[in-house]
Design an enzyme around this catalytic site. Structure first.
Site, PDB file in Angstrom:
ATOM      1  N   PHE A   1       1.368   5.211   0.790  1.00 34.73           N
ATOM      2  CA  PHE A   1       0.735   6.096   1.570  1.00 34.73           C
ATOM      3  C   PHE A   1       1.499   7.358   1.167  1.00 34.73           C
ATOM      4  CE2 PHE A   1      -1.613   3.830   5.150  1.00 34.73           C
ATOM      5  CZ  PHE A   1      -1.051   2.660   4.706  1.00 34.73           C
TER       6      PHE A   1
ATOM      7  N   THR B   1       0.844  -1.192  -0.051  1.00 32.49           N
ATOM      8  CA  THR B   1       0.074   0.046  -0.069  1.00 32.49           C
ATOM      9  C   THR B   1       0.831   1.069  -0.119  1.00 32.49           C
ATOM     10  OG1 THR B   1      -1.965  -1.109   1.143  1.00 32.49           O
ATOM     11  CG2 THR B   1      -1.973   1.231   1.253  1.00 32.49           C
TER      12      THR B   1
HETATM   13  O1  LIG Z   1      -6.746  -0.458   8.860  1.00 31.02           O
HETATM   14  C1  LIG Z   1      -5.625  -0.101   8.655  1.00 31.02           C
HETATM   15  O2  LIG Z   1      -4.635  -0.894   9.204  1.00 31.02           O
HETATM   16  C2  LIG Z   1      -4.937   1.008   7.805  1.00 31.02           C
HETATM   17  O3  LIG Z   1      -4.224   1.550   8.011  1.00 31.02           O
HETATM   18  C3  LIG Z   1      -5.952   1.160   6.489  1.00 31.02           C
HETATM   19  C4  LIG Z   1      -5.371  -0.207   5.877  1.00 31.02           C
HETATM   20  C5  LIG Z   1      -6.012  -1.470   5.783  1.00 31.02           C
HETATM   21  C6  LIG Z   1      -5.420  -2.418   4.768  1.00 31.02           C
HETATM   22  C7  LIG Z   1      -4.403  -2.164   3.963  1.00 31.02           C
HETATM   23  C8  LIG Z   1      -3.738  -0.769   4.123  1.00 31.02           C
HETATM   24  C9  LIG Z   1      -4.460   0.178   4.720  1.00 31.02           C
END
Ligand SMILES: O=C(O)C(=O)Cc1ccccc1
Length: 381
Positions: A266, A264
């Site tokens: 950010f 992911t």
């Molecule tokens: O829920 C989390 O831990 C988050 O930060 C949102 C998320 C959830 C799954 C993948 C990336 C971010």
């Protein structure tokens, strides 16, 4: 019916100074951030509503004096950052980074990767995290924007446009999803699985054989926290191994995500932009709309191709302010076309002439164009 377990805001009043004094266990709620907004606890405000007011009726001698005073005032204003690695805030204390979710979430991992020694401020919603930066409660926010298997997080693209923050960096996080449960619980005991929608989407195949009811949570870590706090022996959380350690849950299964490379991305958001540099891999994110509509997107992309600038990402979002373009055609009547906002990431720094020329060219046939940020590419995984 997906039960949304709400991340709990701090009950009762929370008197926040311009730098929120939050207990690590508590999280910022919209109510708390808006209350401070109503008390106008903003950052340094200009000395007058209209800076020109200070020059009305001034004699020349006053102008020099005033120019010195204005210089002094400008020196007091926050300066553009030299890089996202500015590890302390303007008053020398540790950088405060807002993120959506609870301690142990992947968003917190992103805050820690961006600023390893930062003070993390958990927020109930992405909106709250961004408002916290705008209202000087924190210095930065991290915002998940896309994932390698699920794609873009569209509502966060919309958030970028509805706030006047700058993207000053990005962090890529390997999302290793684990199935967590209370010590002693077995996989066959699990009747319910709690997690964030993003996580569920990243392990669709792996959890299809679980035959458990899925319940959406605001974040993965709050799912783990609830199971631990309530002692729920028939529930499992899909979250990080760190969340398991934090809340005393054990890993029933790891690498739950369907794709090996589950990353992911950010974004790191700030009130001030960073000074773009010409060295090192930089990227620039922009958003624009086209005078002549989506049919002319090739022209927009050509401004980069003509200057050997790689385009890294294109995302389109509805242009809610004017969603349709009506085109009258003598032979076919009136056609209705959807209108879009185009988000483009390209591989160049705004310090480079080719990037400046490309945007100047794009501006010629854009109805709206905004640079969301120019920042170093995250190459560390
Ligand atoms: O829920 C989390 O831990 C988050 O930060 C949102 C998320 C959830 C799954 C993948 C990336 C971010």
């Amino acid at each position: 019916m997906a039960l949304k377990a709400i991340g709990n805001g701090v009950g009762g009043a929370c008197h926040m100074t311009p730098r929120a004094c939050l207990h690590p266990k508590s999280s910022l709620s919209l109510r708390m951030v808006e209350r401070k907004e109503s008390e106008k606890e903003m950052g340094p405000s200009p000395s007058s509503s209209n800076p020109q007011d200070q020059f009305k009726g001034l004699r020349s001698g006053d102008l020099e004096k005033n120019a010195r005073a204005l210089t002094r005032d400008c020196n007091a204003l926050p300066k553009p950052l030299s890089s996202m690695d500015c590890l302390t805030s303007s008053d020398g204390s540790a950088i405060r980074v807002a993120y959506q979710g609870s301690p142990g979430s992947f968003s917190e991992d992103a805050a820690l990767k961006a600023y390893p020694h930062c003070v993390r401020v958990p927020c109930e919603h992405f909106e709250v995290a961004l408002k916290a930066v705008e209202l000087w409660h924190v210095d930065r926010a991290v915002l998940p924007i896309e994932n390698t298997s699920v794609g873009s997080i569209h509502r966060n693209y919309d958030l970028l446009l509805s706030h006047r923050l700058h993207i000053i960096g990005e962090v890529q996080i390997k999302v290793d999803l684990c199935l967590l449960a209370l010590p002693g619980a077995k996989k066959e005991d699990i009747q319910r699985v709690f997690s964030h929608l993003q996580a569920f989407q990243q392990c669709e195949k792996s959890i299809s054989d679980l035959k458990a009811i899925r319940i959406n949570f605001e974040d993965t870590a709050s799912a783990a926290q609830l199971i631990a706090e309530r002692g729920m022996r028939d529930a499992g959380a899909i979250a990080s191994a760190r969340a398991g350690e934090l809340y005393g849950l054990k890993i029933l299964q790891n690498k739950l995500h369907d794709e090996d490379a589950n990353i992911t991305r950010f974004l790191v958001l700030s009130r001030e932009p960073i000074l773009p540099k010409t060295y090192g891999p930089f990227k620039t994110s922009i958003v624009f709309t086209l005078e002549e509509g989506a049919g002319m997107l090739f022209k927009a992309l050509a401004v980069f191709a003509l200057r050997n600038i790689n385009i890294l990402k294109i995302e389109s979002r509805p242009l809610r302010t004017s969603p349709l373009r009506l085109v009258d055609d003598l032979n076919h009547g009136t056609a209705m076309y959807f209108e879009y906002l185009f988000y483009v990431d390209f591989e160049a720094s705004m310090a480079e002439t080719r990037a400046q020329n490309a945007l100047g060219h794009l501006q010629e046939f854009s109805k709206f164009l905004r640079v969301l940020g120019c920042y170093p590419v995250d190459t560390l995984l």
